[in-house]
Design a protein around this motif. Structure first.
Motif, PDB file in Angstrom:
ATOM      1  N   SER A  40      96.002 -37.543 -58.276  1.00  0.00           N
ATOM      2  CA  SER A  40      96.161 -38.681 -59.197  1.00  0.00           C
ATOM      3  C   SER A  40      95.013 -38.756 -60.194  1.00  0.00           C
ATOM      4  O   SER A  40      95.162 -39.303 -61.283  1.00  0.00           O
ATOM      5  N   SER A  41      93.883 -38.251 -59.784  1.00  0.00           N
ATOM      6  CA  SER A  41      92.718 -38.285 -60.675  1.00  0.00           C
ATOM      7  C   SER A  41      92.672 -37.048 -61.570  1.00  0.00           C
ATOM      8  O   SER A  41      91.860 -36.990 -62.490  1.00  0.00           O
ATOM      9  N   MET A  42      93.523 -36.052 -61.259  1.00  0.00           N
ATOM     10  CA  MET A  42      93.538 -34.750 -61.953  1.00  0.00           C
ATOM     11  C   MET A  42      92.236 -33.984 -61.751  1.00  0.00           C
ATOM     12  O   MET A  42      92.020 -32.959 -62.412  1.00  0.00           O
ATOM     13  N   MET A  79      93.633 -43.259 -57.611  1.00  0.00           N
ATOM     14  CA  MET A  79      92.559 -43.753 -58.479  1.00  0.00           C
ATOM     15  C   MET A  79      92.394 -42.778 -59.638  1.00  0.00           C
ATOM     16  O   MET A  79      92.306 -41.567 -59.426  1.00  0.00           O
ATOM     17  N   VAL A  80      92.333 -43.308 -60.831  1.00  0.00           N
ATOM     18  CA  VAL A  80      92.086 -42.446 -61.984  1.00  0.00           C
ATOM     19  C   VAL A  80      90.577 -42.375 -62.239  1.00  0.00           C
ATOM     20  O   VAL A  80      89.817 -43.258 -61.831  1.00  0.00           O
ATOM     21  N   LEU A 108      96.241 -28.365 -66.999  1.00  0.00           N
ATOM     22  CA  LEU A 108      96.001 -28.670 -65.588  1.00  0.00           C
ATOM     23  C   LEU A 108      96.341 -27.405 -64.798  1.00  0.00           C
ATOM     24  O   LEU A 108      97.415 -27.272 -64.217  1.00  0.00           O
ATOM     25  N   PRO A 109      95.408 -26.466 -64.803  1.00  0.00           N
ATOM     26  CA  PRO A 109      95.748 -25.134 -64.300  1.00  0.00           C
ATOM     27  C   PRO A 109      96.006 -25.060 -62.791  1.00  0.00           C
ATOM     28  O   PRO A 109      96.753 -24.200 -62.353  1.00  0.00           O
ATOM     29  N   VAL A 110      95.418 -25.965 -62.010  1.00  0.00           N
ATOM     30  CA  VAL A 110      95.577 -25.883 -60.548  1.00  0.00           C
ATOM     31  C   VAL A 110      96.901 -26.549 -60.154  1.00  0.00           C
ATOM     32  O   VAL A 110      97.011 -27.776 -60.129  1.00  0.00           O
ATOM     33  N   THR A 166      92.698 -30.171 -63.007  1.00  0.00           N
ATOM     34  CA  THR A 166      91.854 -29.279 -63.803  1.00  0.00           C
ATOM     35  C   THR A 166      90.576 -28.954 -63.040  1.00  0.00           C
ATOM     36  O   THR A 166      89.935 -29.855 -62.503  1.00  0.00           O
ATOM     37  N   ASP A 167      90.249 -27.679 -62.969  1.00  0.00           N
ATOM     38  CA  ASP A 167      88.931 -27.328 -62.422  1.00  0.00           C
ATOM     39  C   ASP A 167      87.998 -26.908 -63.559  1.00  0.00           C
ATOM     40  O   ASP A 167      86.987 -26.268 -63.334  1.00  0.00           O
TER      41      ASP A 167
END
Lengths: 604, 604
Positions: B94-96, B298-299, B532-534, B539-540
């Protein structure tokens, strides 16, 4: 998958329960209707029906949709429904009964789960004895599991047990069915002494507790009178999350609760600490979730006459605790500690272990359900429960050649000597100590029954050393004769006391012949006896009433025939062997100065 | 012995702690002196020093004997010492953010333990993705563990996930490091529907939960709006002891607590249910031991601006809960549920995870200790925490050939058709539904942006079917352009909405090119995007502040450039894929009538 069969069986059970709840043509087996539910989860009492299918509670609330043509509906209007009670710390050996006979007496009082520490059998017989008790657990209808000692004897330098249990035994024991952890960690009760005198014991204990923790097992503590750093060290030795059943003051209870110890507030036949401990809740308002009621030691007569956990809960309510909160201490709280997540509350999916209570203040248990079956009503067990016979492998534990008087003599030069004398204190494990002038006759120091100075001896009974510890004792008041028993905390060698060596030897010899038990002797003749064939501690030949009657008769014989003045003389004698409680005790190695970890000569 | 090395290491640690407590020449590493101890075990606050050695708390009380020449004594006069906080139910997705970046933001707020359910990655990538997240758990300094879905997708008949997780995956997953149980049991949230429509799912779920229980693992429930028999069936499907984080009313909370459910009172960025749930405690006086605070979603912006569990505790105190009781709900209570017996309280032998609080009402966290080390102060992480890069095996999860406009067309005969239209409701997962007359041009049904009727589509992105579900949607208010994202609860196919098919195809194609992410398109041109590669979810490459800024920019682009009228449009769009919440939703298989478990044609 691990345990394929168990997992599959459980999945089928879940599926069937779900079907019963959801399908329109399936119904509960049993509905208890019209009662007041004691909800230990929310600390409430409210009207609710309880629907049961097989072993499980389906619903607790509006169960009307679960009543079908074949559902048995039992009207419990005016009654309270409580989860079955748990005794979290007890020793079957104290009752001298098999697990089966203890269960026969305790189930009708509402107790459905027992966690026992078989450290008496453990000292006498080691893993063989404890595994034999674990085997019996599978034969009773209630839930009985064991936590085993990590160390026998308690003080290896000061006494001899039948078998030395150490960390090497843990993989075998903790992997055995119905053994779920390590019991009261006795080797480290007196933390500072052990640290100074036998630090190698700590190393072995933490090997055991670290191993138990790696399995997710519980480890009970045993921290009498420990505070501050000593208490912290004891907690850490158990692996961090532990209990103590030896808490005797409010201040001690406050500190233990603050340190995260689950306080087993003890209230049994001999030691009664609940009223003092509970003040941490009633006076200080502490969160009671880590407060647990336990009996430690219950004799058969009390089980028959007073009840079991229901009586302990009743007394807790008398101390000003809200009834539901008191019941939590014998249901949800212990189940949380033990990880018995299938019990401790009346809620969907939990086992249908239910006590039906007619009077909440008096904790009168009218009926008991065990896994959905009516197990007891009006104090009578309704289940068929055959007596259990132990295998030969745990009998015949007494190995010593017959004694002569000479074996028990304490010798000294001259006409007089100063003898060391243990002083028994009524209703306490602790003793006082005295040094007394005694007459010497023919090189043998003489007892002085006229002044209540008797002989006492402890005879190693497992055929390991054959050693005999000797000293003097005051407090029993015998005028003649002797009595002996193979109950001698915690190593359970043969303890004997008496006015003369001839009767003492005869009493010991009778205990040897019985293969363990109790014998009262006068004038060379056995007046009364009780055989305890299982490890010298338990009878699998008598039921609860018979044991109660026999103990009563033995005690009356000591009082009436030998002139004894101390009540419960066998229990008091048995604790004179306990080498972990001050000040002086006796073991097969001699007179023990507990505070200084020393063996003393009986003559100064 | 099992785990010889682990057991030995633990035994040595115990031994060293005992030595420090008992030997006169050994001392604590660190003493926090002069503070007020928040004792979650007894529900008290009192002055106490806290002594720490290595990772562990040695003592909490009078620590004076543990202060030696090399002990660091830190004065915390005027501060409160609380155990570190636990978030018991959350999704990193949810937080990316990676677990690392989430931890960087949450540790300074006092959160030291996170239990995450990676069911978004689980739907996208299956066990490979979840195990990759479990691997990251080992690289962060806080305690992070996972509970995994027993079933993906939630509704196998109605949608396509990247990987189908079933009971067959449980032995592999539940045996993997840092995976400790089964997460929210989504397949049985709507108990009666599943029972009627896809009973085979129940059979598979109970196989998984029975297996998890046999390992001693936890199983979280997910029982929104379930009562009575439906709730009981859900509890039993989890194996009996469970939680629910989807409780939205006081009455629902009361019933769940009574049934033994641990209620995770949710208070996150999107859903806020704590204030309603807590009334079971504040108004009904229920025992709060099974009440637990959790965030769910949670963002990053909220973590940065508001805090984490400290903020949730603060809000709970605002609802009239005693501060220590509120703190219990984020410390001891969750640790009891999870079996984290080494945490949840400041007491001897527990891990030294401590939040130093300067203002108890505001829950201002001034410093944080993690396993005895100062981890954060004044909102800043002090530990060296390198960014974490995921392996290639969990990237490149988007497999679909570029779309053309034709792929997204909804066709009909004649001049007019009745289209089915999902109606988004602000701040809710639920939707309404409408049937509307729409113009047909050249066989293609036309959207009607002037009346806020847009196209919506869901493109299967894992290369399994390539299917595209299509329908109409109201509520976003776009005047032009389109946006697409690879976040589409819970299967995470590509969702797209827009005023015209050309921009929609371009937006989807950009998300495909990015290997997952978000794209906003107008006039065929990409205006803004986030990769959002994962798994197409995380995103890492970016940290928390960068993600917050990017989301803000994306949202402003939709509002300012496309004329969008709904706030948080990406989040709202993502939940239009959630096939378990009524009434109409869209998946790769089509328009879903959730209440009737049916796929509908977009044209009546």
């Amino acid at each position: 998958m691990q345990n394929n069969v168990t997992v599959l069986k459980q999945a089928i059970e879940y599926r069937q329960l779900i079907d019963t709840l959801m399908a329109e043509d399936r119904f509960a087996d049993l509905v208890l209707s019209g009662g007041q539910l004691i909800n230990t989860l929310t600390r409430e009492i409210y009207p609710a029906d309880v629907a049961i299918k097989g072993k499980y509670i389906l619903m607790a609330g509006d169960a009307s949709s679960l009543i079908g043509p074949d559902t048995l509906v039992v009207d419990v209007t005016g009654r309270y429904l409580s989860p079955g009670f748990v005794d979290s710390h007890m020793h079957f050996e104290s009752s001298m009964l098999t697990i089966t006979e203890f269960s026969r007496l305790s189930i009708p009082s509402g107790t459905t789960t027992l966690v026992a520490d078989p450290h008496e059998i453990g000292n006498a017989l080691g893993p063989v004895g404890m595994k034999a008790m674990a085997d019996e657990c599978a034969h009773v209808p209630n839930h009985v599991q064991l936590v085993v000692p990590a160390l026998t004897p308690d003080c290896p330098n000061l006494e001899t047990a039948g078998v030395d249990v150490t960390s090497k035994d843990m993989p075998d024991l903790l992997g055995y069915p119905n053994i779920i952890g390590i019991g009261e960690l006795q080797g480290f009760s007196n933390a500072r002494h052990v640290y100074r005198n036998t630090p190698e014991i700590i190393t072995d204990l933490v090997a055991s507790t670290a191993y138990a923790r790696s399995l997710g097992d519980t480890v009970d503590g045993n921290a009498p009178d420990l505070y501050g750093c000593d208490l912290a060290a004891h907690i850490i030795a158990t692996g961090g999350r532990t209990s103590c059943h030896e808490t005797t003051s409010k201040a001690e209870c406050v500190e233990k609760l603050r340190y995260g110890v689950y306080v087993f507030m003890r209230e049994g036949s001999t030691q009664k600490n609940m009223a003092e401990c509970i003040r941490a809740v009633t006076e200080e308002g502490m969160d009671s979730r880590n407060c647990i009621l336990a009996t430690d030691d219950m004799v058969a007569a009390d089980l028959e006459n007073l009840g079991h956990m229901n009586e302990i809960i009743r007394r807790t309510i008398r101390q000003g605790v809200d009834p539901v909160e008191a019941i939590q201490m014998a249901t949800l709280n212990p189940c949380t500690y033990w990880g018995f997540h299938d019990r401790g509350a009346i809620a969907p999916g939990r086992l249908a272990d239910i006590a039906v209570i007619s009077d909440l203040q008096e904790m009168t248990v009218e009926a008991v359900f065990l896994e959905g079956k009516l197990a007891a009503a009006n104090g009578k067990l309704l289940l068929d429960l055959p007596a259990y016979t132990y295998p030969e492998s745990v009998k015949h534990s007494v190995h010593h050649a017959p004694l002569t008087e000479a074996d028990l003599q304490i010798r000294a030069e001259g006409q007089q000597a100063t003898g060391r004398c243990i002083v028994a204190i009524p209703d306490q494990n602790l003793t006082e100590c005295e040094e007394l002038p005694l007459r010497v006759q023919g090189g043998v120091v003489q007892a002085d029954p006229a002044n209540d100075v008797l002989y006492i001896a402890c005879v190693e009974r497992y055929g390991r050393t054959g050693g005999i510890g000797k000293a003097f004792v005051r407090g029993f008041g015998l005028k003649q004769g002797a009595f002996a028993e193979s109950i001698a905390h915690d190593t359970h060698n043969i303890l004997v006391t008496g006015t003369n060596l001839r009767d003492m030897a005869a009493a010991v010899n009778r205990v040897i012949e019985l293969g363990g038990g109790i014998a009262v002797v006068q004038g060379g003749r056995v007046l009364e006896e009780l055989a305890l064939p299982v490890g010298g501690l338990i009878t699998d030949e008598l039921g609860g009433s018979e044991v109660s009657a026999k103990i009563d008769s033995l005690e009356r014989t000591v009082t009436d025939k030998l002139g004894g003045t101390l009540h419960a003389p066998f229990m008091h004698l048995s604790f004179l062997g306990l080498s972990t409680s001050p000040k002086w005790k006796i073991t097969d190695k001699g007179l023990i100065d507990v505070n200084n970890f020393q063996i003393l000569d009986p003559i100064v």
